[in-house]
Design a protein around this motif. Structure first.
Motif, PDB file in Angstrom:
ATOM      1  N   TRP A 285       0.804  -1.158   0.003  1.00 60.57           N
ATOM      2  CA  TRP A 285      -0.089  -0.083   0.013  1.00 60.57           C
ATOM      3  C   TRP A 285       0.940   1.297   0.190  1.00 60.57           C
ATOM      4  CZ3 TRP A 285      -4.608  -1.261  -1.399  1.00 60.57           C
ATOM      5  CH2 TRP A 285      -5.151  -2.452  -1.249  1.00 60.57           C
ATOM      6  N   ASP A 286       2.089   1.152  -0.530  1.00 55.57           N
ATOM      7  CA  ASP A 286       3.129   2.270  -0.279  1.00 55.57           C
ATOM      8  C   ASP A 286       3.290   2.815  -1.689  1.00 55.57           C
ATOM      9  OD1 ASP A 286       3.222   2.440   2.344  1.00 55.57           O
ATOM     10  OD2 ASP A 286       5.056   0.959   2.150  1.00 55.57           O
ATOM     11  N   GLY A 287       2.438   2.289  -2.795  1.00 54.93           N
ATOM     12  CA  GLY A 287       2.608   2.646  -4.250  1.00 54.93           C
ATOM     13  C   GLY A 287       1.305   2.676  -5.148  1.00 54.93           C
ATOM     14  N   GLY A 288       1.386   2.921  -6.152  1.00 54.42           N
ATOM     15  CA  GLY A 288       0.222   2.984  -7.193  1.00 54.42           C
ATOM     16  C   GLY A 288       0.978   3.245  -8.441  1.00 54.42           C
ATOM     17  N   TYR A 289      -0.103   3.193  -9.436  1.00 56.98           N
ATOM     18  CA  TYR A 289       0.343   3.737 -10.772  1.00 56.98           C
ATOM     19  C   TYR A 289      -0.802   4.543 -11.540  1.00 56.98           C
ATOM     20  CZ  TYR A 289       3.172   2.410 -15.094  1.00 56.98           C
ATOM     21  OH  TYR A 289       3.928   2.684 -15.792  1.00 56.98           O
TER      22      TYR A 289
END
Length: 473
Positions: A285-289
């Motif tokens: 849950w520390d990133g995304g796109y």
């Protein structure tokens, strides 16, 4: 004669000009962090740069060869940062009306066998396609092994149901590059040079290496010895990772990704690219796109950009919109240097040592009376909100206390406003007026905001009980 405070203030240097350069202590901290990464990551060479408020303010490097350190003009291979450049080309096609992000690929590039996947899903890696090509590792083998899209996709191109999860796909960006070529009628790299690189002045970003450039190396995991890596032309896979660039060019590209450039993409379109378009991987849950943009959660807030790697090289370029900073880190080692961590920490060093100077408060240049009268407190049921005017007839809505839905709104020509973020992104805000022209209430996607809680004359959720508010004792 004693001078007035106003006279003394007039002699002070302008704030913006006073803070364009970094302080010596900050520069040393940046160099120390870069040197530590080159040493600990055992990189033959490593070069980094920092941008503040649209200007390159620091470049530093370390190398195993004394006296031959790379500079901001030395090319390195940037791997998957190439995907962001490809995404810019696709967004240009969208902005020109040649496609919609919701279009199935088959509408524009028929015959691939994966035509139900949409353009937007390919950009966000939510099309369910495989992460890699079938056969031998595409990054280290000749492009001649994959002469057609069938060779890139294989007999079973899907790994997941379309649109249900984020699954990073290199072949997906090959499809996007082929889409660009089909709609532009020219090779991907030629379109990129003409429509992005030349307008932005990125003259040292190329599909093939141009001197001076670093050579790619593999460093033995258990011994301080090296092996040269081959430099393969990626062919059809080029839109996923072909490019070579420099820290100076990538720094300028990060400025574009933050602010836009009307010659290439508007500020609104690059903001759309940076917005989350795909959920993070399960448990991460520390990133995304976004749309061709990786999103990271740093110690000081959200970061946007992309990382990249190919045999012999690792790369990362990140920006912090909140701090007005960007950082780039490039190294010529297949593994070892933690360039994502390095870029993020370079941002943190500058942000903490030299916090961004807030812009001076200035009044609005102009405001219409019918917009000004909307400012102030409003109620959705019993929840109190404040509505504030911003530049260009824009509005900001937020709770007066506690948690609640906040949003910014852009003024439209018909007198309404469109939500730009959060729950109300894309929703329409209207001021509903009575027959005499006075404001009755605000309608925000069917939510009614009134000047008083449950105002009796307002639509739902206006006052319902005819006896109104009452006390109990």
């Amino acid at each position: 004669m004693t001078r007035s405070l106003a006279d003394q203030a007039a002699e002070l240097p302008d704030n913006e000009d006073s803070f364009t350069e970094l302080l010596p202590g900050t520069r040393r901290a940046l160099l120390h962090r870069t040197a530590a990464e080159q040493a600990n990551g055992r990189a033959p060479s490593l070069v980094a740069a920092v941008v503040r408020d649209g200007r390159i303010v620091w470049t530093g490097s370390r190398t195993m060869v004394e006296g031959h350190g790379p500079d901001g003009d030395t090319q390195y291979r940037i791997g998957s940062i190439t995907k962001t450049f490809t995404a810019v080309l696709v967004m240009r096609l969208r902005d020109e009306g040649l496609l919609d992000l919701g279009d199935p690929l088959d509408k524009h590039l028929p015959g691939t066998g994966v035509g139900e996947v949409t353009v937007g899903q390919l950009l966000a890696h939510t099309g369910g396609l495989a992460a890699e090509t079938p056969g031998e590792w595409w990054e280290r083998t000749p492009a001649a092994l994959r002469p057609e899209l069938d060779d890139v996709l294989g007999e079973k191109p899907f790994r997941h149901p379309v649109g249900q999860r984020h699954h990073y796909s290199n072949p997906g960006y090959t499809l996007l590059g082929s889409l660009v070529e089909k709609l532009r009628g020219a090779p991907w790299d030629e379109v990129l040079r003409r429509e992005v690189l030349e307008p932005l002045g990125l003259h040292r970003t190329t599909a093939q290496p141009q001197a001076p450039h670093a050579g790619g190396w593999a460093v033995h995991p258990w011994a301080d010895v090296m092996l040269p890596e081959p430099l393969e032309d990626l062919g059809l896979m080029a839109p996923a990772g072909q490019l070579w660039s420099t820290v100076h060019d990538l720094a300028r590209f990060m400025v574009f990704l933050a602010k836009g450039d009307e010659r290439v993409l508007s500020a609104e379109s690059v903001r759309e690219m940076r917005a989350p378009a795909a959920p993070p991987e399960s448990g991460d849950w520390d990133g995304g796109y976004g749309l061709g943009v990786q999103l990271f959660r740093g110690d000081r807030g959200s970061l946007a950009g992309h990382a990249g790697s190919l045999p012999g090289f690792v790369a990362c370029a990140l920006l912090s919109e909140e701090d007005g900073l960007a950082a780039v880190a490039l190294a010529n080692a297949t593994s070892g240097p933690r360039v994502v961590t390095l870029a993020a920490e370079l941002l943190g060093i500058v942000a903490e040592a030299e916090p961004r100077i807030p812009e001076p408060w200035r009044p609005l240049a102009e405001v219409r009376q019918e917009v000004l009268e909307l400012a102030g407190s409003w109620y959705w049921g019993t929840c109190a909100f404040g509505l504030r005017l911003v530049a260009d007839d824009g509005l900001e809505l937020g709770p007066l206390a506690g948690a609640g839905r906040s949003a910014r709104f852009r003024a439209e020509d018909d007198g309404s406003w469109t939500g730009l973020n959060g729950y109300y992104a894309g929703e329409t805000l209207r001021a509903v007026r009575r027959a005499d022209g006075s404001v009755s209430h605000l309608d925000l996607g069917s939510f009614v905001f009134t000047r008083e809680p449950y105002e009796a004359e307002a639509p739902v959720p206006g006052g319902v009980d005819p006896e109104g508010w009452r006390a109990f004792g």
